[in-house]
Design a protein around this motif. Structure first.
Motif, mmCIF file in Angstrom:
data_model
loop_
_atom_site.group_PDB
_atom_site.id
_atom_site.type_symbol
_atom_site.label_atom_id
_atom_site.label_comp_id
_atom_site.label_asym_id
_atom_site.label_seq_id
_atom_site.Cartn_x
_atom_site.Cartn_y
_atom_site.Cartn_z
ATOM 1 N N PHE A 1 -7.150 4.252 0.314
ATOM 2 C CA PHE A 1 -7.288 3.679 1.612
ATOM 3 C C PHE A 1 -6.516 4.826 2.601
ATOM 4 C CE2 PHE A 1 -6.971 0.172 -1.299
ATOM 5 C CZ PHE A 1 -8.217 -0.326 -1.055
ATOM 6 N N GLU A 2 -5.976 5.758 2.370
ATOM 7 C CA GLU A 2 -5.294 6.756 3.080
ATOM 8 C C GLU A 2 -3.864 6.000 3.626
ATOM 9 O OE1 GLU A 2 -7.512 9.290 5.346
ATOM 10 O OE2 GLU A 2 -8.112 10.468 3.546
ATOM 11 N N MET A 3 -3.454 4.885 2.983
ATOM 12 C CA MET A 3 -2.271 4.291 3.476
ATOM 13 C C MET A 3 -0.941 4.967 3.396
ATOM 14 S SD MET A 3 -1.072 0.256 2.746
ATOM 15 C CE MET A 3 -2.754 -0.328 3.341
ATOM 16 N N PRO A 4 -0.309 5.341 4.054
ATOM 17 C CA PRO A 4 0.960 6.045 3.776
ATOM 18 C C PRO A 4 1.677 5.053 3.011
ATOM 19 C CG PRO A 4 0.718 6.222 6.237
ATOM 20 C CD PRO A 4 -0.449 5.321 5.578
ATOM 21 N N SER A 5 2.475 5.480 1.902
ATOM 22 C CA SER A 5 2.761 4.723 0.748
ATOM 23 C C SER A 5 3.934 5.394 0.151
ATOM 24 C CB SER A 5 1.725 4.643 -0.292
ATOM 25 O OG SER A 5 0.441 3.849 0.149
ATOM 26 N N PHE A 6 5.010 4.619 -0.263
ATOM 27 C CA PHE A 6 6.213 5.366 -0.678
ATOM 28 C C PHE A 6 7.118 4.509 -1.624
ATOM 29 C CE2 PHE A 6 5.301 6.074 3.689
ATOM 30 C CZ PHE A 6 5.354 7.591 3.792
ATOM 31 N N ASN A 7 7.794 5.350 -2.786
ATOM 32 C CA ASN A 7 8.512 4.669 -3.560
ATOM 33 C C ASN A 7 9.995 4.664 -2.939
ATOM 34 O OD1 ASN A 7 6.921 6.371 -5.876
ATOM 35 N ND2 ASN A 7 6.689 4.375 -5.839
ATOM 36 N N VAL A 8 10.593 3.595 -3.108
ATOM 37 C CA VAL A 8 11.961 3.492 -2.504
ATOM 38 C C VAL A 8 13.184 2.772 -3.377
ATOM 39 C CG1 VAL A 8 13.280 2.353 -0.455
ATOM 40 C CG2 VAL A 8 10.853 2.920 -0.287
ATOM 41 N N ASP A 9 14.242 3.208 -3.268
ATOM 42 C CA ASP A 9 15.213 2.812 -4.308
ATOM 43 C C ASP A 9 15.767 1.488 -3.588
ATOM 44 O OD1 ASP A 9 17.449 2.271 -5.240
ATOM 45 O OD2 ASP A 9 18.537 4.229 -5.072
ATOM 46 N N GLY A 10 15.373 0.605 -4.230
ATOM 47 C CA GLY A 10 15.938 -0.754 -3.604
ATOM 48 C C GLY A 10 17.170 -1.469 -4.140
ATOM 49 N N MET A 11 18.017 -0.632 -4.798
ATOM 50 C CA MET A 11 19.412 -1.037 -5.116
ATOM 51 C C MET A 11 20.423 -0.664 -4.009
ATOM 52 S SD MET A 11 18.179 -2.644 -7.917
ATOM 53 C CE MET A 11 20.114 -2.987 -8.682
ATOM 54 N N LYS A 12 20.020 -0.092 -3.052
ATOM 55 C CA LYS A 12 20.578 0.422 -1.815
ATOM 56 C C LYS A 12 20.395 0.113 -0.677
ATOM 57 C CE LYS A 12 22.833 4.628 -4.100
ATOM 58 N NZ LYS A 12 21.745 4.578 -5.402
ATOM 59 N N PRO A 13 20.998 -0.790 0.345
ATOM 60 C CA PRO A 13 20.421 -1.228 1.660
ATOM 61 C C PRO A 13 20.148 0.059 2.667
ATOM 62 C CG PRO A 13 22.823 -1.570 1.363
ATOM 63 C CD PRO A 13 22.635 -1.235 -0.073
ATOM 64 N N GLY B 1 -1.088 1.487 12.141
ATOM 65 C CA GLY B 1 -1.368 0.936 10.972
ATOM 66 C C GLY B 1 -0.205 0.541 10.202
ATOM 67 N N PRO B 2 -0.702 0.070 8.751
ATOM 68 C CA PRO B 2 0.198 -0.558 7.925
ATOM 69 C C PRO B 2 0.807 0.575 6.978
ATOM 70 C CG PRO B 2 -2.060 -0.525 7.050
ATOM 71 C CD PRO B 2 -2.232 -0.075 8.527
ATOM 72 N N THR B 3 1.854 0.481 6.490
ATOM 73 C CA THR B 3 2.545 0.986 5.227
ATOM 74 C C THR B 3 2.713 0.266 4.131
ATOM 75 O OG1 THR B 3 3.788 2.348 7.081
ATOM 76 C CG2 THR B 3 4.478 2.267 4.987
ATOM 77 N N LEU B 4 2.792 1.018 3.064
ATOM 78 C CA LEU B 4 3.016 0.299 1.558
ATOM 79 C C LEU B 4 4.391 0.942 1.111
ATOM 80 C CD1 LEU B 4 2.383 -1.269 -0.792
ATOM 81 C CD2 LEU B 4 1.105 0.574 -1.826
ATOM 82 N N LEU B 5 5.330 0.325 0.792
ATOM 83 C CA LEU B 5 6.378 0.526 0.251
ATOM 84 C C LEU B 5 6.709 -0.443 -1.149
ATOM 85 C CD1 LEU B 5 9.014 -0.351 3.241
ATOM 86 C CD2 LEU B 5 7.706 1.989 2.657
ATOM 87 N N ASP B 6 6.870 0.624 -1.984
ATOM 88 C CA ASP B 6 7.015 0.097 -3.614
ATOM 89 C C ASP B 6 8.496 0.186 -3.650
ATOM 90 O OD1 ASP B 6 7.032 -0.437 -6.178
ATOM 91 O OD2 ASP B 6 6.467 1.755 -6.805
ATOM 92 N N ILE B 7 9.420 -0.937 -3.058
ATOM 93 C CA ILE B 7 10.529 -0.864 -3.430
ATOM 94 C C ILE B 7 11.186 -1.218 -4.803
ATOM 95 C CG2 ILE B 7 12.619 -1.915 -2.451
ATOM 96 C CD1 ILE B 7 11.363 -2.363 0.112
ATOM 97 N N GLN B 8 11.625 -0.462 -5.603
ATOM 98 C CA GLN B 8 12.152 -0.537 -6.935
ATOM 99 C C GLN B 8 13.446 -1.200 -7.084
ATOM 100 O OE1 GLN B 8 10.922 3.509 -8.195
ATOM 101 N NE2 GLN B 8 8.937 3.153 -8.036
ATOM 102 N N THR B 9 13.239 -2.500 -7.643
ATOM 103 C CA THR B 9 14.748 -3.252 -7.517
ATOM 104 C C THR B 9 14.771 -3.965 -8.891
ATOM 105 O OG1 THR B 9 15.954 -5.071 -6.622
ATOM 106 C CG2 THR B 9 13.409 -5.355 -6.432
ATOM 107 N N TYR B 10 15.568 -4.869 -9.154
ATOM 108 C CA TYR B 10 15.766 -5.318 -10.512
ATOM 109 C C TYR B 10 16.429 -6.926 -10.193
ATOM 110 C CZ TYR B 10 16.093 -5.193 -15.486
ATOM 111 O OH TYR B 10 15.946 -5.584 -16.951
ATOM 112 N N ARG B 11 15.756 -7.784 -11.014
ATOM 113 C CA ARG B 11 16.617 -9.158 -11.251
ATOM 114 C C ARG B 11 17.316 -9.366 -12.511
ATOM 115 N NH1 ARG B 11 13.027 -11.447 -14.828
ATOM 116 N NH2 ARG B 11 10.678 -10.993 -14.893
ATOM 117 N N TYR B 12 18.388 -9.578 -12.076
ATOM 118 C CA TYR B 12 19.545 -9.793 -13.144
ATOM 119 C C TYR B 12 19.151 -11.161 -14.021
ATOM 120 C CZ TYR B 12 22.515 -6.546 -10.580
ATOM 121 O OH TYR B 12 22.633 -5.709 -9.643
#
Length: 366
Positions: free
Chosen positions: A236-248, A267-278
């Motif tokens: 969709f040519e949507m700007p999309s990014f991986n993000v470190d979700g362990m740091k604010p 328009g929209p952005t896709l953020l793949d925020i990589q985090t973890y549930r304990y």
């Protein structure tokens, strides 16, 4: 740098996180570059993040304990470990912006300013709860704070989030909608229809994958040939990014860029925020799909400890001041429990309220 970016667009995010391959799903995720070194945000941000994240953590820990004591029923999905995602978001959005999420939703109203007493009361199913006791754990709403839920149907909030953004675009304001969903919900077909419409109409929406590695107990690698979820926006040519979700800090940077893009009408952005549930997917999860070593590796990256280290290194708080904050948060959570337990249950006539706009809707009650 790890991103998908249309060649015609000069949008740029500094912080990107290295994507796991299927063969490394149990390894902790490491950031490839640093957008802002720890401590480059102002003191006020770190103090705010510490208090926010500690409230989320302590509230959820108390919820887990209360659930075991059978103080309330239903499902219970805890946010422990993922707190930096919401604190980072709050650094970049304004009070009139909208947020919609899935059913791991206790922390969202807390960070957005809802009264913890009303959040706890909703868990107890009491009339003083955010949703008058009618929603419970998975359906937290707060109209005054622009929180649009709390949705139990997997992926249902994705098209709804785009719809909210469309309404704001139609009205001509500059509000942004932040639409959260998990890595499992990213497999829903509605996502692709929504992404297409959002890009075609340039809707002011930020799609956020709270990517904690597992759809319930199933890893990304077991459900998809594509494990780099930012690529979902590519066609969709949507700007999309991986993000470190362990740091604010890294989350705040990513949101700042996405918010600016949305407010500018791009328009929209896709953020793949990589985090973890304990904790497990829910309180009933035996967690046999992951190792203790994997959990421990992420706990070594704990967002609260990260922020607290910056505060201590910068000497922004004394140990006594840190202890005072901890006691204040503990007291706030305990007060929420007392409020919930002492609040009344909804009366029977509430069954007929908040269903239709028409106040005198002609229910057949015989």
């Amino acid at each position: 740098m790890n991103l998908y970016l249309p060649s015609t667009h000069k949008f740029f995010l500094q912080e990107i996180m290295a994507t796991d391959t299927a063969s490394k799903k149990t390894e902790s995720k490491k950031a490839t570059t640093a957008s802002k070194a720890a401590g480059t945000y102002p003191k006020e941000s770190y103090l705010k993040w510490y208090r926010e994240m500690l409230l989320m953590r302590k509230f959820e820990e108390k919820c887990g304990a209360l659930y075991i004591q059978q103080k309330f029923g239903g499902f219970c999905h805890l946010y422990i470990g993922q707190e930096a995602v919401l604190s980072g978001m709050m650094e970049s959005i304004k009070p009139t912006d909208r947020v919609i999420t899935a059913y791991r939703d206790h922390a969202h109203p807390l960070v957005m300013g809802s009264d913890p007493k009303r959040v706890m009361a909703e868990l107890y199913g009491k009339s003083t709860g955010l949703s008058k006791g009618k929603g419970g754990s998975m359906h937290m709403f707060d109209k005054e704070k622009n929180l649009f839920g709390g949705h139990g149907i997997v992926g249902a909030q994705i098209p709804m989030g785009a719809g909210i953004a469309f309404a704001d675009k139609y009205r001509g304001n500059d509000n942004i909608t932040v639409c959260f969903f998990g890595d499992g919900a990213a497999r829903q077909g509605a996502l692709y229809e929504t992404f297409n419409m959002a890009m075609t109409w340039k809707l002011p929406v930020i799609f956020v994958i709270e990517n904690n590695n597992y759809a319930m107990g199933t890893s990304i690698a077991r459900t998809s040939n594509v494990t780099d979820l930012k690529t979902l926006g590519a066609s969709f040519e949507m700007p999309s990014f991986n993000v470190d979700g362990m740091k604010p800090e890294t989350v705040a940077d990513a949101f700042a860029e996405a918010v600016a893009r949305g407010r500018a009408g791009e328009g929209p952005t896709l953020l793949d925020i990589q985090t973890y549930r304990y904790k497990g997917h829910s309180m009933s999860d035996p967690q046999k799909y992951r190792t203790k070593e994997e959990v421990s590796s992420y706990q070594q990256q704990d967002p609260i400890e990260h922020v607290l280290k910056v505060i201590r290194d910068k000497k922004w708080m004394t140990e006594q001041e840190i202890e005072t904050v901890e006691e204040e948060i503990k007291a706030e959570v305990e007060a929420a429990v007392v409020f919930a337990e002492e609040s009344p249950l909804p009366t029977a006539d509430e069954l007929y309220k908040d269903v239709y706009m028409q106040e005198d809707y002609p229910y057949v009650k015989d």
